[in-house]
Write a protein that holds these residues in place. Sequence first.
Motif, PDB file in Angstrom:
ATOM      1  N   GLN A 175       0.656  -1.238   0.235  1.00  0.00           N
ATOM      2  CA  GLN A 175       0.196   0.133  -0.010  1.00  0.00           C
ATOM      3  C   GLN A 175       0.839   1.361  -0.062  1.00  0.00           C
ATOM      4  N   GLN A 176       2.155   1.187   0.658  1.00  0.00           N
ATOM      5  CA  GLN A 176       2.929   2.272   0.723  1.00  0.00           C
ATOM      6  C   GLN A 176       4.127   2.098  -0.492  1.00  0.00           C
TER       7      GLN A 176
ATOM      8  N   ILE B 239       2.107 -15.279   5.638  1.00  0.00           N
ATOM      9  CA  ILE B 239       3.327 -14.645   5.682  1.00  0.00           C
ATOM     10  C   ILE B 239       3.353 -13.138   6.071  1.00  0.00           C
ATOM     11  N   TRP B 240       4.149 -13.094   7.135  1.00  0.00           N
ATOM     12  CA  TRP B 240       4.432 -11.897   7.840  1.00  0.00           C
ATOM     13  C   TRP B 240       5.616 -11.045   7.046  1.00  0.00           C
TER      14      TRP B 240
ATOM     15  N   LYS C 213       6.284  -0.205   9.395  1.00  0.00           N
ATOM     16  CA  LYS C 213       5.167  -1.125   9.889  1.00  0.00           C
ATOM     17  C   LYS C 213       5.824  -2.609   9.641  1.00  0.00           C
ATOM     18  N   ILE C 214       4.955  -3.517  10.251  1.00  0.00           N
ATOM     19  CA  ILE C 214       4.674  -4.965   9.797  1.00  0.00           C
ATOM     20  C   ILE C 214       3.393  -5.405   9.060  1.00  0.00           C
ATOM     21  N   GLY C 215       3.573  -6.288   8.228  1.00  0.00           N
ATOM     22  CA  GLY C 215       2.313  -6.646   7.741  1.00  0.00           C
ATOM     23  C   GLY C 215       2.239  -8.238   7.589  1.00  0.00           C
TER      24      GLY C 215
ATOM     25  N   ARG D 186      -2.809  -7.126   5.376  1.00  0.00           N
ATOM     26  CA  ARG D 186      -2.916  -6.255   6.468  1.00  0.00           C
ATOM     27  C   ARG D 186      -1.732  -5.667   7.035  1.00  0.00           C
ATOM     28  N   GLU D 187      -1.749  -4.378   7.445  1.00  0.00           N
ATOM     29  CA  GLU D 187      -0.389  -3.852   8.005  1.00  0.00           C
ATOM     30  C   GLU D 187      -0.919  -3.487   9.291  1.00  0.00           C
ATOM     31  N   PHE D 188       0.300  -3.308  10.242  1.00  0.00           N
ATOM     32  CA  PHE D 188       0.142  -2.846  11.581  1.00  0.00           C
ATOM     33  C   PHE D 188       1.380  -1.981  11.947  1.00  0.00           C
TER      34      PHE D 188
END
Length: 221
Positions: free
Chosen positions: A7-8, A24-25, A33-35, A45-47
Amino acid sequence: MRNTRFQQASSGPAALARDASGNIWFAEAQGGKIGVIEPQSGKIREFAPDGLLGEPFALFIDSEQNVWVSEHVGLNIVKFNPLLETFEKIPVVDPQAAPFGMTSDKFGNIWLAQHTVDKLGVYDPTRNEFSEVNIPTRTSFTQFVTSDKDGNVWFVEQRGNKLGTVVISEVPNQSTIQEQPTISLRYSEIAAPLMTVGIIVTSLFFVKSVRDKRRLDALIE
């Protein structure tokens, strides 16, 4: 082959790890971030905590499926709980450490490569204590660590041209520490939950010349 677009645009993906569900992380070193990717659906999904992460560079997933992240310039290791979606930061001891690869030992302690200092970081999640173990080689530049089936920790010394191992064994008290007759150091300061742990750090040399072999023979004598 299927490509996945982040997304970025400047995310800078730097590491991958697979959890028990097959997801898969990944770490976004530049994006902070991590995703996680669900391979079947391709959903991403990102966090990130408030303020983002300080160059997340390596990932490790523990036995409880928590995602551990090393902040290379943030000087922390970070525990991410994927169920609660919460971040917990644990600062390293040395401000010059530059956290990198991680693994766990047989007691669930998290071991951390700190490639700009000649030390391994050790975090005990049960006691919430962070300590360090010296690497016998100067300018070792250790970036990667892993553990074997016995829960011992292995690390690479990139500039020392060596492999190192931390042999961890249960002992009845601190006065009884297993030692090896060759190149070794003993550490009785690292405690595993409810027991004392003896730790032996040994370097395995790649002998490149007769001079190196003579030096090794001298150390053994």
